[in-house]
Structure formats: structure tokens, C-alpha cells
Scaffold this motif. Structure first.
Motif, PDB file in Angstrom:
ATOM      1  N   VAL A 294     -52.459  38.661  -5.001  1.00 29.21           N
ATOM      2  CA  VAL A 294     -51.151  39.268  -5.268  1.00 29.21           C
ATOM      3  C   VAL A 294     -50.115  38.181  -5.564  1.00 29.21           C
ATOM      4  CG1 VAL A 294     -49.241  40.514  -4.143  1.00 29.21           C
ATOM      5  CG2 VAL A 294     -51.564  41.453  -4.107  1.00 29.21           C
ATOM      6  N   HIS A 295     -50.143  37.107  -4.807  1.00 30.14           N
ATOM      7  CA  HIS A 295     -49.216  35.994  -5.040  1.00 30.14           C
ATOM      8  C   HIS A 295     -49.426  35.408  -6.438  1.00 30.14           C
ATOM      9  CE1 HIS A 295     -46.708  32.526  -4.177  1.00 30.14           C
ATOM     10  NE2 HIS A 295     -47.686  31.757  -4.637  1.00 30.14           N
ATOM     11  N   THR A 296     -50.666  35.221  -6.829  1.00 29.12           N
ATOM     12  CA  THR A 296     -50.979  34.687  -8.156  1.00 29.12           C
ATOM     13  C   THR A 296     -50.466  35.621  -9.245  1.00 29.12           C
ATOM     14  OG1 THR A 296     -52.914  33.508  -7.331  1.00 29.12           O
ATOM     15  CG2 THR A 296     -52.856  33.977  -9.693  1.00 29.12           C
ATOM     16  N   CYS A 297     -50.691  36.909  -9.079  1.00 33.48           N
ATOM     17  CA  CYS A 297     -50.213  37.881 -10.070  1.00 33.48           C
ATOM     18  C   CYS A 297     -48.694  37.833 -10.192  1.00 33.48           C
ATOM     19  CB  CYS A 297     -50.678  39.290  -9.717  1.00 33.48           C
ATOM     20  SG  CYS A 297     -52.464  39.532  -9.908  1.00 33.48           S
ATOM     21  N   LYS A 298     -48.019  37.681  -9.077  1.00 35.03           N
ATOM     22  CA  LYS A 298     -46.551  37.594  -9.097  1.00 35.03           C
ATOM     23  C   LYS A 298     -46.082  36.333  -9.824  1.00 35.03           C
ATOM     24  CE  LYS A 298     -45.483  40.488  -5.154  1.00 35.03           C
ATOM     25  NZ  LYS A 298     -44.826  40.622  -3.865  1.00 35.03           N
ATOM     26  N   GLU A 299     -46.851  35.251  -9.703  1.00 35.93           N
ATOM     27  CA  GLU A 299     -46.506  34.018 -10.419  1.00 35.93           C
ATOM     28  C   GLU A 299     -46.554  34.222 -11.932  1.00 35.93           C
ATOM     29  OE1 GLU A 299     -49.258  31.066  -9.029  1.00 35.93           O
ATOM     30  OE2 GLU A 299     -47.947  30.443  -7.394  1.00 35.93           O
TER      31      GLU A 299
ATOM     32  N   GLU B 237     -57.629  25.240 -15.806  1.00 34.31           N
ATOM     33  CA  GLU B 237     -57.776  26.010 -14.569  1.00 34.31           C
ATOM     34  C   GLU B 237     -56.763  27.152 -14.520  1.00 34.31           C
ATOM     35  OE1 GLU B 237     -57.111  22.534 -14.414  1.00 34.31           O
ATOM     36  OE2 GLU B 237     -59.262  22.072 -14.417  1.00 34.31           O
ATOM     37  N   VAL B 238     -55.573  26.909 -15.049  1.00 31.25           N
ATOM     38  CA  VAL B 238     -54.532  27.947 -15.073  1.00 31.25           C
ATOM     39  C   VAL B 238     -54.925  29.042 -16.060  1.00 31.25           C
ATOM     40  CG1 VAL B 238     -52.107  28.435 -15.605  1.00 31.25           C
ATOM     41  CG2 VAL B 238     -52.718  26.353 -14.356  1.00 31.25           C
ATOM     42  N   ILE B 239     -55.436  28.650 -17.206  1.00 34.96           N
ATOM     43  CA  ILE B 239     -55.889  29.624 -18.211  1.00 34.96           C
ATOM     44  C   ILE B 239     -57.012  30.474 -17.635  1.00 34.96           C
ATOM     45  CG2 ILE B 239     -57.006  29.907 -20.454  1.00 34.96           C
ATOM     46  CD1 ILE B 239     -55.494  27.318 -21.310  1.00 34.96           C
ATOM     47  N   GLN B 240     -57.962  29.829 -16.971  1.00 37.03           N
ATOM     48  CA  GLN B 240     -59.081  30.561 -16.364  1.00 37.03           C
ATOM     49  C   GLN B 240     -58.583  31.555 -15.320  1.00 37.03           C
ATOM     50  OE1 GLN B 240     -61.851  28.177 -14.105  1.00 37.03           O
ATOM     51  NE2 GLN B 240     -63.377  29.792 -14.085  1.00 37.03           N
ATOM     52  N   LYS B 241     -57.672  31.125 -14.464  1.00 41.79           N
ATOM     53  CA  LYS B 241     -57.161  32.000 -13.411  1.00 41.79           C
ATOM     54  C   LYS B 241     -56.402  33.175 -14.022  1.00 41.79           C
ATOM     55  CE  LYS B 241     -56.069  31.171  -8.939  1.00 41.79           C
ATOM     56  NZ  LYS B 241     -55.497  30.455  -7.820  1.00 41.79           N
ATOM     57  N   ARG B 242     -55.610  32.914 -15.063  1.00 45.83           N
ATOM     58  CA  ARG B 242     -54.868  33.997 -15.718  1.00 45.83           C
ATOM     59  C   ARG B 242     -55.820  35.023 -16.312  1.00 45.83           C
ATOM     60  NH1 ARG B 242     -50.374  31.650 -19.660  1.00 45.83           N
ATOM     61  NH2 ARG B 242     -50.414  33.807 -20.377  1.00 45.83           N
TER      62      ARG B 242
END
Length: 111
Positions: free
Chosen positions: A73-78, A14-19
Motif C-alpha cells: 500500500v505504501h508503494t502504491c501511494k508513492e 528496480e523502480v520500473i520493475q516494482k511499478r
């Protein structure tokens, strides 16, 4: 199997997909902001039909709306520690503060 290859940590699918989805959406947003793409629908259609971006998201810009711009935006900052491709533009951060939506229904709000 390569004995020299070492895996340090498993990353959840799920993290790979989101990235992957977010980095393409962020780069597409930059194209929209720079005027390379004139309207959100152009980026959405180009990504779905040209890049194979998941149609269920509506496209790259619709994906930002789907997540919510503040969450995006929060995800991108992570992910900023992974490289310069995650650098946000000042305008995108301002839009996030305003809770901007690229679409209202089928009408684009981008000017």
C-alpha cells in the motif's frame, strides 16, 4: 537516434520493475475485491500462466503478501502521482491497517 527525443531522468530498473509488478497486482486485487476473481489462487495462477507474471513471486496476490500488505500500500501511494491506476480502494487500506495476509501457508484467508 531521434534528436527530438529528450530523456529527462534515468529511472532505476528496480523502480520500473516494482511499478510494473505493483500496478498489475493492484488491478488484480481490485478484481478480487469486486468478485470478478473469486479466490486469490485464481488471480495468482491466471497471472503467472496467462500474463507471464514472474512465477518466483507466487502470482499477483501472493506478491502482495510477499511485500507485506502495508509495504505494498505504501508503494502504491508513492506512485499515485503517475495516474488513477494507482488509486487504492478503501477496503485495501483497511486490510493494510489490519496487516491482512491473503494466505496462511497454502490456505487462503479471503472470504
Amino acid at each position: 537516434a531521434n534528436p527530438q527525443l529528450q530523456v529527462t531522468a534515468a529511472v532505476a530498473p528496480e523502480v520500473i520493475q516494482k511499478r510494473l509488478l505493483c500496478v498489475v497486482a493492484l488491478d488484480s486485487y481490485r478484481c478480487l475485491e469486486a468478485g470478478i476473481v473469486h479466490q486469490p489462487i485464481d488471480a495468482d495462477l491466471g497471472a503467472v500462466l496467462g500474463l507471464g507474471f514472474p512465477a518466483s513471486t507466487g502470482g499477483v496476490i501472493s506478491y502482495i503478501d510477499l511485500l507485506g500488505i502495508q509495504s505494498f500500500v505504501h508503494t502504491c501511494k508513492e506512485f499515485e502521482s503517475y495516474g488513477e491506476q494507482w488509486k487504492l480502494t478503501e477496503k485495501l487500506e483497511i486490510l493494510a491497517q489490519k496487516k491482512f495476509n491473503f494466505y496462511t501457508g497454502l490456505t487462503a484467508n479471503w472470504k
